[in-house]
Design an enzyme around this catalytic site. Structure first.
Site, PDB file in Angstrom:
ATOM      1  CG  ASP A 178     -23.849 -12.460 -44.630  1.00  0.00           C
ATOM      2  OD1 ASP A 178     -23.394 -12.689 -42.643  1.00  0.00           O
ATOM      3  OD2 ASP A 178     -23.891 -11.292 -44.515  1.00  0.00           O
ATOM      4  CD  GLU A 190     -15.683 -12.370 -45.781  1.00  0.00           C
ATOM      5  OE1 GLU A 190     -15.801 -11.331 -47.319  1.00  0.00           O
ATOM      6  OE2 GLU A 190     -17.005 -11.999 -45.403  1.00  0.00           O
TER       7      GLU A 190
END
Ligand code: GLC
Length: 425
Positions: free
Chosen positions: A158, A390
């Site tokens: 991202d 994550e």
């Protein structure tokens, strides 16, 4: 409880009935490339459920072949940008209007085994859909001879600093519809993309909607157009796996020739991403030709795609050794010597499990066993220290952003299983 059991429980808790979410709260839907890694993890203890992860993802495929980055089977008020912000999309299930790195084919190849035990029925079941997905990338995203990308979210990375050269050329749409971010309600803002980046991400979505998600127009006329080593190498590897599958299934000469053409195009395009100055494959803005300014954790995916010259590979290995001397946990998502390195901010530094998985696989396949092992061991140490996060701070091994994360659990399971098999052999 053992970490392996916790990993299995994590995946079970994130199971929403035939598909798995990355983590509750922050990411409450099915994500494209997450599901590929998740399937490999689940396959270590339940092959049928693993296969359901693949087929549920394929349920979201658009008529033109695209598999979107997120499939919205519900509308969760806690997530933004959800289905209403992406607007009407042409697929069978509401979704985003961009894709993600197409690691699915390689996962299918691995799930269906090798040698005489391989599952050709399952390969045959999904082959046409995988072929259509690859064709979609080659037909709709090609610019200057390389498969490019129109949105940082499509790359799966991202807010990697690589995208700043493309985002800096963009203006935020003056009529950008107001919005409220939800990501910062779930996790600390210092982990996440900045507000200006977010405005630009949404500007691209607004453009996509304005052209009715016409994917060629999005590529040709959209506000952002960059080539990404992550998509490039993953697609090239997947094209090679698709070719092996096509031959195995006795597909027609036309199908085989089409895939061979994609592979030839991909091999030729690797050089476009080569920065001689950095000795690395980096992202590049398609319109200006500008290279990004750092070694990222997808630069070494040339091994995974089995491409690049011996000289290029040697320089990538040198960079990996240099970076290994700067961090305690390999492999940071952004070069610790480059500007904008931030060890806890998402794609600006943290170690990402699925990236370590692919990079280690590629290195091992090409005989770079020591580095492959380091990249595996370092992630395992971070998981042992902090749990199934994550991503992880490469300097401290602390967990970042989402907790109880599916792909982290899945990568752990895949590696434990492989080690066990090796022990038996
Ligand atoms: C973030 C990551 C992306 C991932 C998604 C769900 O957006 O950058 O790669 O697919 O979260 O885990």
């Amino acid at each position: 409880m053992s970490l392996t059991q916790i990993a299995i429980d994590t995946l079970a808790k994130n199971d929403r009935g035939g598909f798995t979410i990355p983590t509750a709260g922050l990411y409450p839907y099915q994500w494209n490339w997450d599901s590929a890694f998740i399937a490999l993890g689940i396959a270590t203890y339940d092959m049928d459920r693993a296969w359901a992860e693949v087929t549920s993802l394929l349920e979201g495929q658009w008529p033109d072949g695209m598999i979107p980055s997120i499939i919205f089977r519900s509308d969760d008020p806690d997530y933004f940008p959800g289905p209403s912000r992406w607007g009407k999309t042409p697929g069978p299930i509401p979704s985003t209007g961009v894709s993600q790195p197409p690691v699915l084919t390689t996962a299918v190849m691995q799930l269906t085994g090798t040698g005489s035990n391989r599952d050709t029925a399952r390969r045959a079941e999904v082959f046409d859909q995988l072929f259509a997905y690859h064709k979609w990338f080659h037909d709709n995203r090609t610019a200057k001879g390389i498969v490019a990308t129109v949105h940082p979210w499509e790359t799966g990375r991202d807010n990697c600093p690589e995208w700043n050269i493309g985002l800096d050329l963009m203006q935020v749409a003056p009529d950008l519809a107001p919005y409220t971010r939800m990501d910062n309600k779930h996790v600390d803002a210092s982990f996440r993309p900045t507000q200006e980046q977010y405005d630009k991400y949404l500007t691209i979505i607004q453009f996509g909607q304005s052209v009715g998600w016409d994917q060629r127009r999005l590529t040709e006329e959209g506000p952002f157009l960059m080539a990404d080593p992550n998509i490039h190498f993953i697609l090239l590897r997947a094209d090679k796996d698709l070719l092996a599958m096509a031959r195995d299934l006795g597909k027609s000469a036309d199908v085989v020739a089409a895939i061979e053409g994609w592979i030839a195009k991909g091999e030729a395009a690797s050089d476009f991403l080569w920065s001689e100055e950095l000795g690395a494959f980096t992202a590049r803005d398609i319109r200006t030709g500008a290279f990004s300014k750092g070694f990222s954790n997808c630069s070494p995916l040339c091994f995974y795609a089995d491409t690049g010259t011996p000289e290029q590979r040697a320089r990538i290995l040198e960079n990996l050794q240099r970076i290994a001397s700067k961090v305690d946990y390999m492999l940071p998502s952004w070069d610790p010597d480059a500007d904008e390195f931030e060890p806890q901010r998402y794609w600006c530094g943290p170690v990402w499990p699925q990236m370590n998985f692919m990079v280690a696989q590629g290195l091992a396949e090409t005989g770079e066993d020591t580095l492959a092992q380091l990249i595996r061991d370092d992630l395992c140490r971070a998981i042992e220290k902090s749990g199934f996060w994550e991503c992880f701070n490469p300097l401290t091994g602390e967990g970042c952003v989402g907790k109880n994360f599916s792909w982290t659990a899945a990568v752990w399971l895949s590696w434990q299983h492989e080690t066990k098999l090796k022990g038996v052999a």
